[in-house]
Design an enzyme around this catalytic site. Structure first.
Site, PDB file in Angstrom:
ATOM      1  N   HIS A 150      34.360  61.088  -0.782  1.00 28.40           N
ATOM      2  CA  HIS A 150      33.129  61.524  -0.103  1.00 28.40           C
ATOM      3  C   HIS A 150      32.865  62.990  -0.436  1.00 28.40           C
ATOM      4  O   HIS A 150      33.797  63.783  -0.569  1.00 28.40           O
ATOM      5  CB  HIS A 150      33.266  61.333   1.411  1.00 28.40           C
TER       6      HIS A 150
ATOM      7  N   GLU B 171      25.768  58.446  -2.942  1.00 27.09           N
ATOM      8  CA  GLU B 171      25.400  59.258  -1.786  1.00 27.09           C
ATOM      9  C   GLU B 171      24.993  60.646  -2.270  1.00 27.09           C
ATOM     10  O   GLU B 171      25.852  61.547  -2.402  1.00 27.09           O
ATOM     11  CB  GLU B 171      26.605  59.394  -0.845  1.00 27.09           C
TER      12      GLU B 171
END
Ligand code: PGA
Length: 257
Positions: free
Chosen positions: A96, A168
């Protein structure tokens, strides 16, 4: 495109064990629609408790937000893939941007973590995405493709079929993020599929998802207009009601495909 659609949420650094159980009981009381697999990534502290609230056979998977790549003991404060599996994880998020940019996780660490998750028979959820400056410079497609290539570098071809990828864009994540439009997302999703195929002799990933400011307002447009295999949700997944609504929107799209 994958047969199955995916929709999941990471709670990031939120929720006590009690709050996690309450969310999981409410979500697990509703069947996941046909054609959809749902998942939740609690903090490590709540993983086992959340897993304990999901009845056997319910299609809500439980995963971890991270795990260390090493199987050795000498990593104070870290949690291994084996340990998150023991706590009930089916999948493990890797890479992430909050970890890459805020905690200095580099491409090498990301690749090792993907390798470790696969070694343990769990599904890696590999996150990739460009910062705003890279998008503004027009270099986002190459940036994301390079992230995918390096993250998969330690896998054999057949293992790539078990990897979920989440696109993302950093500029779309969190309360300061600007939601992306399906037309911002679609070309990058296509580039991710190409990069996976190039790095693994024509193999494809288990699914390619979009994440970043997904809400009930944009979930249907994103899942139907961006060429994705599902959605990875942050804040809008933190209440059970909102998560269930997004799951059922993805379910309606699965039924229409
Ligand atoms: P957000 O987070 O939906 O709250 O923007 C997305 C993510 O970081 O995965």
């Amino acid at each position: 495109m994958a047969d199955e659609l995916w929709v999941g949420t990471s709670w990031k650094m939120t929720k006590t064990i009690t709050q996690g159980r309450a969310w999981a009981r409410e979500v697990a009381a509703v069947p996941v629609p046909d054609g959809v697999t749902a998942f939740v990534l609690p903090p490590h502290t709540a993983l086992a408790a959340v897993r304990g609230c999901v009845p056997p056979g319910h299609r809500l998977l439980v995963g971890a937000q991270d795990a260390h790549w090493s199987a050795e003991n000498e990593w104070t404060g870290e949690v291994s893939v084996q340990q998150v599996a023991d706590a009930g994880a089916d999948l493990v998020e890797v890479g992430h941007s909050e970890r890459r940019l805020g905690l200095g996780e580099d491409e090498d660490v990301v690749a090792r973590k993907v390798r470790a998750v696969v070694d343990f028979g769990l599904v890696p959820l590999l996150c990739v995405g460009e910062p705003a400056a890279v998008r503004q410079a027009g270099a986002h497609v190459d940036h994301v493709a390079a992230q995918v290539t390096s993250a998969l570098a330690l896998l054999e071809r057949e293992e790539v079929y078990d990897v979920l990828v989440a696109y993302e864009p950093v500029w779309a994540i969190g309360p300061k993020g600007a939601p992306a439009e399906p037309e911002d997302v679609a070309p990058v999703i296509a580039a991710i599929r190409e990069a996976v195929g190039r790095s693994a002799e024509g193999a494809s990933a288990l699914g390619v998802l979009y994440g970043g400011s997904v809400t009930r307002d944009n979930a249907t447009a994103m899942v139907s207009g961006a060429g994705v295999d599902g959605l990875f949700v942050g804040r809008a997944g933190w209440t059970a009601r909102s998560f269930l609504d997004i799951v059922s929107m993805v379910g309606r799209h699965a039924g229409d495909r």
